[in-house]
Write a protein that holds these residues in place. Structure first.
Motif, mmCIF file in Angstrom:
data_model
loop_
_atom_site.group_PDB
_atom_site.id
_atom_site.type_symbol
_atom_site.label_atom_id
_atom_site.label_comp_id
_atom_site.label_asym_id
_atom_site.label_seq_id
_atom_site.Cartn_x
_atom_site.Cartn_y
_atom_site.Cartn_z
ATOM 1 N N ARG A 47 0.805 -1.226 0.000
ATOM 2 C CA ARG A 47 0.000 0.000 0.000
ATOM 3 C C ARG A 47 0.837 1.275 0.000
ATOM 4 N NH1 ARG A 47 -2.446 1.304 4.123
ATOM 5 N NH2 ARG A 47 -1.786 -0.125 5.769
ATOM 6 N N VAL A 48 2.150 1.142 -0.047
ATOM 7 C CA VAL A 48 3.037 2.302 0.019
ATOM 8 C C VAL A 48 4.087 2.182 -1.071
ATOM 9 C CG1 VAL A 48 4.503 3.695 1.530
ATOM 10 C CG2 VAL A 48 2.747 2.213 2.535
ATOM 11 N N ILE A 49 4.315 3.262 -1.810
ATOM 12 C CA ILE A 49 5.357 3.239 -2.839
ATOM 13 C C ILE A 49 6.173 4.526 -2.806
ATOM 14 C CG2 ILE A 49 4.125 1.685 -4.412
ATOM 15 C CD1 ILE A 49 3.428 4.178 -6.122
ATOM 16 N N ILE A 50 7.393 4.423 -3.314
ATOM 17 C CA ILE A 50 8.230 5.570 -3.663
ATOM 18 C C ILE A 50 8.404 5.526 -5.175
ATOM 19 C CG2 ILE A 50 10.511 6.642 -3.478
ATOM 20 C CD1 ILE A 50 10.795 5.299 -0.736
ATOM 21 N N ALA A 51 8.190 6.639 -5.848
ATOM 22 C CA ALA A 51 8.327 6.681 -7.307
ATOM 23 C C ALA A 51 8.817 8.064 -7.738
ATOM 24 C CB ALA A 51 7.001 6.348 -7.986
ATOM 25 N N PRO A 52 9.505 8.146 -8.891
ATOM 26 C CA PRO A 52 10.100 9.417 -9.338
ATOM 27 C C PRO A 52 9.093 10.374 -9.946
ATOM 28 C CG PRO A 52 10.564 7.679 -10.914
ATOM 29 C CD PRO A 52 9.884 7.017 -9.760
ATOM 30 N N HIS A 53 9.549 11.616 -10.174
ATOM 31 C CA HIS A 53 8.638 12.653 -10.664
ATOM 32 C C HIS A 53 9.248 13.520 -11.762
ATOM 33 C CE1 HIS A 53 10.458 14.689 -6.919
ATOM 34 N NE2 HIS A 53 11.041 15.276 -7.972
ATOM 35 N N ALA A 54 10.198 13.002 -12.512
ATOM 36 C CA ALA A 54 10.772 13.780 -13.621
ATOM 37 C C ALA A 54 9.846 13.699 -14.835
ATOM 38 C CB ALA A 54 12.159 13.242 -13.966
ATOM 39 N N GLY A 55 10.236 14.387 -15.916
ATOM 40 C CA GLY A 55 9.484 14.270 -17.152
ATOM 41 C C GLY A 55 9.351 12.812 -17.546
ATOM 42 N N TYR A 56 8.225 12.457 -18.137
ATOM 43 C CA TYR A 56 7.947 11.040 -18.404
ATOM 44 C C TYR A 56 8.943 10.393 -19.357
ATOM 45 C CZ TYR A 56 3.517 10.748 -15.859
ATOM 46 O OH TYR A 56 2.558 10.691 -14.883
ATOM 47 N N TRP A 65 7.249 0.645 -12.363
ATOM 48 C CA TRP A 65 7.583 -0.466 -11.470
ATOM 49 C C TRP A 65 6.953 -0.272 -10.098
ATOM 50 C CZ3 TRP A 65 11.118 -4.694 -12.351
ATOM 51 C CH2 TRP A 65 11.585 -4.761 -13.676
ATOM 52 N N ALA A 66 6.891 0.953 -9.626
ATOM 53 C CA ALA A 66 6.251 1.217 -8.340
ATOM 54 C C ALA A 66 4.739 1.073 -8.452
ATOM 55 C CB ALA A 66 6.620 2.610 -7.851
ATOM 56 N N TYR A 67 4.164 1.656 -9.496
ATOM 57 C CA TYR A 67 2.704 1.636 -9.616
ATOM 58 C C TYR A 67 2.155 0.232 -9.875
ATOM 59 C CZ TYR A 67 2.073 6.576 -8.990
ATOM 60 O OH TYR A 67 2.028 7.821 -8.419
ATOM 61 N N LYS A 68 2.902 -0.577 -10.590
ATOM 62 C CA LYS A 68 2.436 -1.949 -10.802
ATOM 63 C C LYS A 68 2.548 -2.774 -9.519
ATOM 64 C CE LYS A 68 2.406 -5.645 -14.214
ATOM 65 N NZ LYS A 68 2.828 -6.063 -15.567
ATOM 66 N N SER A 69 3.355 -2.318 -8.564
ATOM 67 C CA SER A 69 3.527 -3.033 -7.301
ATOM 68 C C SER A 69 2.381 -2.788 -6.319
ATOM 69 C CB SER A 69 4.847 -2.611 -6.633
ATOM 70 O OG SER A 69 5.952 -2.912 -7.451
ATOM 71 N N LEU A 70 1.538 -1.777 -6.575
ATOM 72 C CA LEU A 70 0.481 -1.413 -5.642
ATOM 73 C C LEU A 70 -0.639 -2.447 -5.594
ATOM 74 C CD1 LEU A 70 -0.075 2.431 -6.134
ATOM 75 C CD2 LEU A 70 0.550 1.279 -3.997
ATOM 76 N N ASP A 71 -1.056 -2.790 -4.379
ATOM 77 C CA ASP A 71 -2.244 -3.605 -4.157
ATOM 78 C C ASP A 71 -3.414 -2.650 -3.934
ATOM 79 O OD1 ASP A 71 -4.288 -5.264 -3.348
ATOM 80 O OD2 ASP A 71 -3.257 -6.053 -1.572
ATOM 81 N N LEU A 72 -4.286 -2.548 -4.918
ATOM 82 C CA LEU A 72 -5.393 -1.596 -4.878
ATOM 83 C C LEU A 72 -6.723 -2.265 -4.537
ATOM 84 C CD1 LEU A 72 -4.411 0.397 -8.094
ATOM 85 C CD2 LEU A 72 -4.070 1.121 -5.719
ATOM 86 N N SER A 73 -6.673 -3.478 -4.019
ATOM 87 C CA SER A 73 -7.895 -4.256 -3.798
ATOM 88 C C SER A 73 -8.826 -3.636 -2.761
ATOM 89 C CB SER A 73 -7.541 -5.687 -3.383
ATOM 90 O OG SER A 73 -6.758 -5.700 -2.191
ATOM 91 N N LYS A 74 -8.287 -2.831 -1.841
ATOM 92 C CA LYS A 74 -9.121 -2.240 -0.784
ATOM 93 C C LYS A 74 -9.110 -0.716 -0.799
ATOM 94 C CE LYS A 74 -8.182 -6.131 2.363
ATOM 95 N NZ LYS A 74 -7.588 -6.515 3.691
ATOM 96 N N VAL A 75 -8.540 -0.116 -1.816
ATOM 97 C CA VAL A 75 -8.287 1.321 -1.791
ATOM 98 C C VAL A 75 -9.575 2.139 -1.717
ATOM 99 C CG1 VAL A 75 -8.151 1.447 -4.328
ATOM 100 C CG2 VAL A 75 -7.107 3.246 -2.920
ATOM 101 N N GLN A 76 -9.579 3.118 -0.790
ATOM 102 C CA GLN A 76 -10.682 4.074 -0.679
ATOM 103 C C GLN A 76 -10.204 5.510 -0.747
ATOM 104 O OE1 GLN A 76 -13.311 3.338 2.641
ATOM 105 N NE2 GLN A 76 -13.581 1.180 2.125
ATOM 106 N N LEU A 186 -2.069 5.752 7.848
ATOM 107 C CA LEU A 186 -1.229 4.719 7.238
ATOM 108 C C LEU A 186 -1.638 3.340 7.715
ATOM 109 C CD1 LEU A 186 1.237 4.035 5.450
ATOM 110 C CD2 LEU A 186 2.682 4.409 7.466
ATOM 111 N N ALA A 187 -2.081 3.226 8.949
ATOM 112 C CA ALA A 187 -2.490 1.935 9.504
ATOM 113 C C ALA A 187 -3.804 1.435 8.902
ATOM 114 C CB ALA A 187 -2.620 2.039 11.023
ATOM 115 N N ASP A 188 -4.586 2.336 8.348
ATOM 116 C CA ASP A 188 -5.882 1.984 7.747
ATOM 117 C C ASP A 188 -5.645 1.228 6.434
ATOM 118 O OD1 ASP A 188 -8.332 1.910 6.407
ATOM 119 O OD2 ASP A 188 -8.911 3.921 7.064
ATOM 120 N N PRO A 189 -6.091 -0.026 6.341
ATOM 121 C CA PRO A 189 -5.814 -0.835 5.138
ATOM 122 C C PRO A 189 -6.495 -0.341 3.873
ATOM 123 C CG PRO A 189 -7.330 -1.986 6.598
ATOM 124 C CD PRO A 189 -6.832 -0.796 7.357
ATOM 125 N N THR A 190 -7.375 0.666 3.981
ATOM 126 C CA THR A 190 -8.029 1.198 2.786
ATOM 127 C C THR A 190 -7.301 2.405 2.213
ATOM 128 O OG1 THR A 190 -9.514 2.679 4.026
ATOM 129 C CG2 THR A 190 -10.258 0.411 3.671
#
Length: 341
Positions: A47-56, A65-76, A186-190
């Motif tokens: 539920r937590v990632i670090i990812a860059p912010h330069a021009g695409y 790689w970071a965004y594909k690692s996210l588990d979005l099954s419970k995201v609110q 952060l402790a909230d799983p959603t």
């Protein structure tokens, strides 16, 4: 209703929705479903990632790689923490907008949670011009829209709202203070947390020419470099070869990533003090690491998952904009990581 315009679209990334969508799909599609020494992606609870912010064109593939690692099954809801590049802050600031525009569609803001945070008295408010000038938050918006839209089973369902937080030049004590404040969220799983950061900005134009000679060899318990003695190259220095500059940059970044993976906020601060590494998102990373420490400290040993890496970042990608060879060269590093909670 105040809408933050996509002020960097058309320059830092495509302002054409279909073109941008195809690019993001392509970069996400190139990330393997299984990463050696990590396992399947995404991992449950990531539920937590670090990812860059330069021009695409520079950092878009690494961020995937970071965004594909996210588990979005419970995201609110989604918390987005980014550094302030243009506006001086000693604390953290919240947006006054109700939505953020992207070429893929608008992202709603969680104005209720933002109001609750502001009521703590710890946050200032961003002006709209400050909000729109800052790229560290905006460069994540298309990716956030893409992965949230792709994870939704019903295209008519509103996307989970966003809580953008601009992090200033916070002291270690302030980072711990904000970490404690954000720990319940952060402790909230959603809740999903995204930290925006590039890594080493190397070169004379960045006033950073730190170099680690091959004779400098100190290793951590894991066998990787920990703290070493480096030097600062001068404009007229001959190009070093043992190692080459880009190899030294990689080593410097690896030490920072090792410190982050250790799970110790203090270890990360010590590393930055030792090397001066120009990690522009050092303060958002520090806030999040402090929050992780609070969350883990409040859990029992079994729930904490000691020994399985729970609550610690795992880096899955590292790239640089170029490979520096001469002192006059320059580069920016991009790294992606996730943490399971």
């Amino acid at each position: 209703m105040a809408i933050r315009e996509a002020s960097h679209a058309g320059s830092w990334y495509s302002d054409d929705g279909p073109t941008l969508s195809r690019q993001l799909d392509s970069w996400l599609g190139k990330v393997p479903d299984h990463i050696t020494d990590v396992g399947p992606i995404p991992q449950s609870g990531a539920r937590v990632i670090i990812a860059p912010h330069a021009g695409y064109s520079y950092s878009g593939p690494a961020a995937a790689w970071a965004y594909k690692s996210l588990d979005l099954s419970k995201v609110q809801r989604v918390f987005l923490l980014g550094p302030s590049h243009h506006f001086y802050l000693s604390n953290c600031a919240l947006s006054q907008c109700t939505s953020y525009s992207t070429p893929l569609g608008d992202l709603p803001l969680d104005t209720t949670t933002i109001a609750h945070l502001h009521q703590t008295g710890k946050f200032s408010k961003m002006s709209q011009s400050t909000d729109e000038d800052e790229h560290s938050l905006e460069m994540h918006l298309p990716y956030i829209h893409k992965v949230l839209s792709s994870s939704s089973l019903d295209p008519n369902t509103p996307l989970p709202p966003l809580i953008p937080i601009l992090v200033g030049s916070t002291s270690p004590a302030k980072e711990r203070e904000y970490g404690t404040l954000l720990a319940p969220y952060l402790a909230d799983p959603t809740n999903i947390f995204i930290v925006s950061s590039d890594f080493c900005h190397w070169g004379l134009r960045f006033s950073y020419t730190y170099y680690i000679p091959s004779s400098s060899s100190s290793t951590s318990k894991s066998g990787s470099p920990s703290t070493v003695d480096g030097i600062h190259l001068k404009p007229k220095d001959k190009p070093p070869t043992t190692p080459r500059i880009h190899e030294s940059i990689a080593r410097t970044d690896k030490m920072a990533m090792d410190a982050i993976e250790s799970g110790s906020h203090e270890a990360f601060l010590t590393n930055l003090q030792k090397t001066g590494n120009t990690v522009c998102g050092r303060h958002p990373i520090g806030v999040l690491m402090a929050a992780l420490e609070v969350v883990l400290a409040g859990r029992g040993e079994e729930e904490r998952g000691e020994g399985d890496g729970k609550g610690r970042f795992r880096f899955v990608r590292y790239e640089r904009s170029s490979d520096c060879v001469k002192v006059g060269d320059s580069s920016v590093s991009y790294a992606s990581a996730f943490a399971v909670l």
